[in-house]
Scaffold this active site. Structure first.
Site, short mmCIF file in Angstrom:
data_model
loop_
_atom_site.label_atom_id
_atom_site.label_comp_id
_atom_site.label_asym_id
_atom_site.label_seq_id
_atom_site.Cartn_x
_atom_site.Cartn_y
_atom_site.Cartn_z
N ASP A 161 6.65 -6.13 2.53
CA ASP A 161 6.47 -7.27 3.44
C ASP A 161 6.29 -8.58 2.69
O ASP A 161 5.63 -9.48 3.19
CB ASP A 161 5.27 -7.02 4.37
CG ASP A 161 3.96 -6.92 3.59
OD1 ASP A 161 4.00 -6.72 2.36
OD2 ASP A 161 2.91 -7.06 4.22
N LYS B 297 -9.06 -7.34 -1.59
CA LYS B 297 -9.60 -8.27 -0.58
C LYS B 297 -11.12 -8.30 -0.43
O LYS B 297 -11.78 -9.26 -0.81
CB LYS B 297 -8.95 -7.99 0.77
CG LYS B 297 -7.55 -8.53 0.84
CD LYS B 297 -6.74 -7.90 1.95
CE LYS B 297 -6.54 -6.46 1.72
NZ LYS B 297 -5.19 -5.96 1.97
N1 GDD Z 1 4.35 4.36 2.91
C1 GDD Z 1 3.21 3.68 3.13
N2 GDD Z 1 2.10 4.38 3.47
N3 GDD Z 1 3.21 2.34 3.01
C2 GDD Z 1 2.03 1.69 3.25
C3 GDD Z 1 0.85 2.35 3.59
C4 GDD Z 1 0.89 3.78 3.71
O1 GDD Z 1 -0.10 4.43 4.03
N4 GDD Z 1 -0.13 1.42 3.77
C5 GDD Z 1 0.43 0.22 3.52
N5 GDD Z 1 1.74 0.38 3.21
C6 GDD Z 1 2.70 -0.67 2.87
C7 GDD Z 1 2.81 -1.74 3.95
O2 GDD Z 1 3.87 -1.41 4.85
C8 GDD Z 1 3.12 -2.98 3.13
O3 GDD Z 1 4.50 -3.09 2.89
C9 GDD Z 1 2.43 -2.71 1.79
O4 GDD Z 1 2.19 -1.31 1.74
C10 GDD Z 1 1.10 -3.45 1.64
O5 GDD Z 1 0.28 -3.21 2.76
P1 GDD Z 1 -0.33 -4.39 3.63
O6 GDD Z 1 -1.05 -3.78 4.76
O7 GDD Z 1 0.70 -5.40 3.93
O8 GDD Z 1 -1.41 -4.96 2.63
P2 GDD Z 1 -1.97 -6.44 2.47
O9 GDD Z 1 -0.94 -7.45 2.70
O10 GDD Z 1 -3.21 -6.56 3.28
O11 GDD Z 1 -2.43 -6.45 0.93
C11 GDD Z 1 -1.55 -6.01 -0.09
O12 GDD Z 1 -0.57 -7.01 -0.38
C12 GDD Z 1 -1.09 -8.25 -0.92
C13 GDD Z 1 0.11 -9.13 -1.24
O13 GDD Z 1 0.84 -9.39 -0.14
C14 GDD Z 1 -2.36 -5.68 -1.34
O14 GDD Z 1 -1.50 -5.07 -2.28
C15 GDD Z 1 -2.99 -6.95 -1.94
O15 GDD Z 1 -3.64 -6.65 -3.15
C16 GDD Z 1 -1.90 -7.98 -2.21
O16 GDD Z 1 -2.48 -9.19 -2.68
MG MG Z 2 1.02 -7.42 3.39
#
Ligand code: GDD
Ligand code: MG
Length: 378
Positions: free
Chosen positions: A108, A160
């Site tokens: 994403d 976070k």
């Molecule tokens: N297959 C799979 N299974 N994918 C997952 C799962 C899971 O259980 N959980 C999350 N994801 C995927 C989401 O679809 C997304 O593409 C990605 O992993 C990150 O998850 P988000 O839910 O979007 O996390 P975030 O945005 O709060 O935080 C993450 O991204 C930030 C940067 O955009 C973390 O990696 C942070 O450390 C980072 O700064």
């Molecule tokens: Mg994200």
């Protein structure tokens, strides 16, 4: 040969209702699903095989991308019945990825940098892996990196909830941009068949063993996990693409656009295939329109994202809005968001004559898929 895995299996709750009908990774950015943009960038760095770690709405992703032939890359899928967390999902792909270093991408995030430079950075540092970083003004909603300036070694990885800014005030910090290049040794750090988070459970251990480095990525970067970020990410990427097209004297408006009389277009604007714009419209700036969209006369649209198959009737005003696929807006409708909050229509929404949807000052206004919005005449 470097491979890749894209994590696209989360629930995407912050993007509801848009993500109730379409998985986050298939949501269009500048008229192309975010995952396709990521795959093409991986491909241009020489990656030829990728694994998609899908879970929620996996069938839709498989249906859209298949075996990857269309994009000229080989795609495999993991079988993750329930979301296993970011590291759990990677562990499931161990058999595909165990032979060489590989990229991991959060499915994403939008960016536009050269992955080859990250490979070179990894060759220089000789650690277990490299995390792409970006300095952002408000790091509170991301994983924060405390780094050693001269070596680029990561000294602390604070996901976070673990980061508190000094004096409670946000200051710009390098954050985890959601792109990693890791050695297969990573698999030793992840227990199988368990819900494991790479950010909470794995990176802190690698950091304590001094094995992780960061690579500060040039250019744009945006996580599209919230609707406001999705709109902003679309606009940022559109401007970036247009900057590169300018030299070639090209733009992002389909050459067969059917535009009537004195309709005016204020760049930056993207317009897909088979779009009709009737007279006296003002379109732009910051507007992205998908394919098969009709826009009736005397309509004003700015700071708005419109997916495919929308019918927007006449005398309409849209500002700070997201209109998902197959929406129908009748005459005189107004969708008005503000700087922080948007008006968001999910797929197949119908808004009847003269309805004004105005986002309140402290939250976005959302309409669920298939809803019909009418004037309250009671
Ligand atoms: N297959 C799979 N299974 N994918 C997952 C799962 C899971 O259980 N959980 C999350 N994801 C995927 C989401 O679809 C997304 O593409 C990605 O992993 C990150 O998850 P988000 O839910 O979007 O996390 P975030 O945005 O709060 O935080 C993450 O991204 C930030 C940067 O955009 C973390 O990696 C942070 O450390 C980072 O700064
Ligand atoms: Mg994200």
């Amino acid at each position: 040969m470097t491979k890749g895995i894209i994590l696209s299996g989360g629930f995407a709750t912050r993007l509801r209702p848009l993500s109730c009908v379409i998985p986050k990774t298939l949501i269009p950015v500048v008229n192309k699903p975010v995952i396709e943009r990521q795959i093409l960038l991986l491909k241009s760095a020489g990656v030829r095989e990728i694994v998609l770690a899908v879970s929620v709405m996996a069938d839709l992703v498989k249906k859209h991308l298949g075996n990857g032939e269309k994009l000229g890359i080989k795609i495999e899928y993991t079988d993750e019945k329930n979301p296993l967390g970011t590291a759990g999902a990677i562990k499931l792909a161990e058999d595909y990825l165990k032979d060489d270093d590989f990229f991991i991408l959060n499915g994403d995030v939008i960016f536009n940098f050269d992955f080859k430079e990250m490979i070179q950075a990894h060759d220089r540092y000789k650690g277990l892996g490299v995390i792409a970083s970006k300095i952002v003004p408000d790091p509170s909603r991301y994983g924060v990196l405390i780094v050693e300036e001269d070596t680029n070694k990561i000294l602390k990885f604070l996901e976070k909830s673990e980061y508190t800014p000094p004096d409670g005030k946000n200051i710009p910090m390098p954050i985890n941009a959601g792109v990693y290049l890791l050695e297969p040794d990573i698999f030793q750090y992840i227990k199988p068949n368990k819900k494991v988070s790479i950010e909470h459970d794995v990176f802190p251990i690698l950091v304590s063993e001094e094995k992780l480095y960061h690579y500060s990525i040039p250019g744009i970067w945006k996580d599209i996990g919230k609707p406001e970020e999705l709109l902003e990410g679309n606009i940022q990427l559109m401007k970036d693409i247009l900057k590169n097209l300018k030299e070639k004297k090209e733009n992002l408006i389909d050459e067969n656009l059917d535009i009537e009389g004195k309709a005016l277009i204020y760049p930056p604007v993207t317009i897909g295939k088979n779009v009709v714009i009737k007279k006296n419209c003002r379109i732009g700036p910051n507007v992205i329109i998908g394919d098969n969209v009709y826009i009736g006369a005397n309509t004003e649209i700015k700071d708005t994202l419109i997916y495919n198959e929308a019918y927007i009737s006449k005398n309409i005003k849209c500002e700070k809005a997201i209109i998902a696929d197959n929406c129908l807006l009748h005459d005189g409708v107004q969708l008005v968001g503000n700087n922080q909050n948007l008006v968001i229509l999910s797929s197949f929404v119908e808004v009847l004559d003269n309805v004004k949807l105005i986002a309140p000052p402290n939250s976005s206004l959302t309409v669920c898929h298939h809803d019909v919005v009418r004037l309250d005449v009671s």
